[in-house]
Scaffold this motif. Structure first.
Motif, mmCIF file in Angstrom:
data_model
loop_
_atom_site.group_PDB
_atom_site.id
_atom_site.type_symbol
_atom_site.label_atom_id
_atom_site.label_comp_id
_atom_site.label_asym_id
_atom_site.label_seq_id
_atom_site.Cartn_x
_atom_site.Cartn_y
_atom_site.Cartn_z
ATOM 1 N N ALA A 4 27.498 66.368 57.598
ATOM 2 C CA ALA A 4 28.792 66.255 56.933
ATOM 3 C C ALA A 4 28.657 65.185 55.849
ATOM 4 C CB ALA A 4 29.879 65.876 57.934
ATOM 5 N N VAL A 5 28.666 65.594 54.597
ATOM 6 C CA VAL A 5 28.491 64.695 53.461
ATOM 7 C C VAL A 5 29.862 64.346 52.888
ATOM 8 C CG1 VAL A 5 27.439 64.364 51.189
ATOM 9 C CG2 VAL A 5 26.251 65.717 52.944
ATOM 10 N N GLY A 6 30.206 63.070 52.932
ATOM 11 C CA GLY A 6 31.498 62.642 52.437
ATOM 12 C C GLY A 6 31.404 61.795 51.192
ATOM 13 N N ALA B 45 28.447 63.242 42.598
ATOM 14 C CA ALA B 45 29.607 64.099 42.855
ATOM 15 C C ALA B 45 29.497 65.480 42.226
ATOM 16 C CB ALA B 45 30.879 63.416 42.352
ATOM 17 N N GLU B 46 28.639 65.657 41.224
ATOM 18 C CA GLU B 46 28.563 66.935 40.525
ATOM 19 C C GLU B 46 27.716 67.925 41.326
ATOM 20 O OE1 GLU B 46 27.199 68.862 36.232
ATOM 21 O OE2 GLU B 46 27.121 66.685 36.552
ATOM 22 N N ILE B 47 28.329 69.045 41.698
ATOM 23 C CA ILE B 47 27.645 70.065 42.493
ATOM 24 C C ILE B 47 26.860 70.993 41.576
ATOM 25 C CG2 ILE B 47 27.974 72.051 44.025
ATOM 26 C CD1 ILE B 47 30.457 70.641 45.116
ATOM 27 N N VAL C 69 20.435 68.738 51.418
ATOM 28 C CA VAL C 69 21.669 68.543 50.643
ATOM 29 C C VAL C 69 21.381 68.695 49.151
ATOM 30 C CG1 VAL C 69 23.494 66.915 50.034
ATOM 31 C CG2 VAL C 69 22.726 67.098 52.407
ATOM 32 N N MET C 70 20.265 68.129 48.698
ATOM 33 C CA MET C 70 19.902 68.235 47.288
ATOM 34 C C MET C 70 19.577 69.674 46.906
ATOM 35 S SD MET C 70 19.391 67.011 44.283
ATOM 36 C CE MET C 70 19.452 65.220 44.498
ATOM 37 N N ILE D 231 23.572 67.498 45.323
ATOM 38 C CA ILE D 231 24.165 66.189 45.606
ATOM 39 C C ILE D 231 23.104 65.261 46.178
ATOM 40 C CG2 ILE D 231 25.866 64.945 47.016
ATOM 41 C CD1 ILE D 231 27.106 66.572 44.771
ATOM 42 N N ARG D 232 23.076 64.032 45.657
ATOM 43 C CA ARG D 232 22.172 63.011 46.178
ATOM 44 C C ARG D 232 22.928 62.165 47.199
ATOM 45 N NH1 ARG D 232 21.881 57.868 44.566
ATOM 46 N NH2 ARG D 232 23.108 58.384 42.694
#
Length: 302
Positions: A168-170, A245-247, A209-210, A215-216
């Motif tokens: 879960a990336v917040g 923040a940029e997907i 995730v990357m 996203i980093r």
């Protein structure tokens, strides 16, 4: 308490929540296993991984004595808190009602659902490892179904478990989720992927995730795990902080986007009421660690 509400590292004294004692020392004692069979609980599983159930979808557990002598393909699952042995055997009766694991785990007691997951994983392994990967010889399964031994070269084979990370990336009050094209419409979940050789879990979290969203992350924290026998995964759950923040889109997901906390709470509340379609989107299924991770993130976010 349902499996969705239970902690994933099951502890405590409630026998319905306690996992089976796998009693490894008994796997090498065929006589002891045969002696336990008549009074044992037996989960019958078919070749598609479905289990015997009653007409209402509740677990249909048979007693060993009602099934006759212990079959050669019986797998020893363990012993419960009441000292009752649990086995799994092949379901061949075409007239018996069946239920798949995903449906069963949503309503069955944790102990039964956990035993079924083990049975499903063992049956899947047996069906796909009938021959030795080294010499091609036939494999026999011993030690209560937990060891495969090649009859030609005597090489030993063990059940496979594939580690996978799920995270879960917040970013502040937003949570990153994505969806695959094959999922039901409006279903979103957190990011997941398999651990590659030579990787730490943290490296796998960052890479997945990357790769899937661009996203980093700046850090992650392990929370818990869940066996996911579809077919042989162990899901290792994390919460992570986004450093960007940029997907960026990828071939792995149909869509990835940020969801505000209010949207997530509304979706979870609608799901809890049994009206998931009334929410802004469909959250992860309640039987999954993904659902639990989303709830953990919501609880930690204000």
């Amino acid at each position: 308490m349902s499996p969705a509400d239970a902690p994933y590292a099951l502890v405590g004294t409630d026998p319905q929540l306690a996992p089976l004692d796998r009693a490894d020392h008994l796997r090498d004692d065929p006589a002891a296993l045969a002696a336990m069979w008549p009074a044992a609980c037996v989960l019958r599983v078919d070749g598609d991984g479905r289990a015997a159930a009653d007409v209402d979808g509740a677990p249909s557990v048979s007693w060993g004595e009602s099934l006759g002598p212990m079959p050669a393909d019986a797998d020893f699952l363990g012993i419960d808190a009441d000292s009752v042995a649990w086995f799994a055997s092949t379901l061949t009766d075409a007239t018996t009602p069946r239920i798949d694991l995903r449906r069963a785990a949503a309503t069955w007691p944790v102990r039964a659902a956990s035993a079924y997951a083990t049975a499903h994983a063992l049956h899947h392994w047996h069906a796909r490892h009938r021959y030795c990967g080294a010499c091609g010889g036939e494999v026999e399964f011993v030690r209560g179904g937990w060891l495969g031994r090649c009859l030609r070269c005597e090489r030993e084979h063990y059940p496979r478990t594939d580690p996978a990370v799920i995270v879960a990336v917040g970013e502040g009050t937003r949570l990153l989720m994505g969806r695959q094209a094959s999922w039901p419409a409006r279903r979103y979940s957190v990011i997941a992927g398999f651990v590659e050789p030579g990787e730490t879990l943290e490296q796998a979290v960052s890479r997945e995730v990357m790769e899937e969203t661009g996203i980093r992350i700046t850090g992650c924290r392990y929370l818990g795990s869940q066996p996911w026998p579809f077919p042989t995964s162990l899901m290792l759950g994390f919460i992570a902080d986004a450093g960007s923040a940029e997907i960026r889109g990828s071939d792995e997901l149909e869509e990835a986007r940020w969801f505000e906390r209010e949207e997530i709470v509304a979706a979870l509340d609608a799901d809890a009421r049994g009206e998931p379609e009334s929410g802004p989107f469909l959250p992860p299924a309640r039987i999954s660690i993904a659902h639990w991770l989303v709830r953990q993130w919501v609880a930690a976010t204000t």
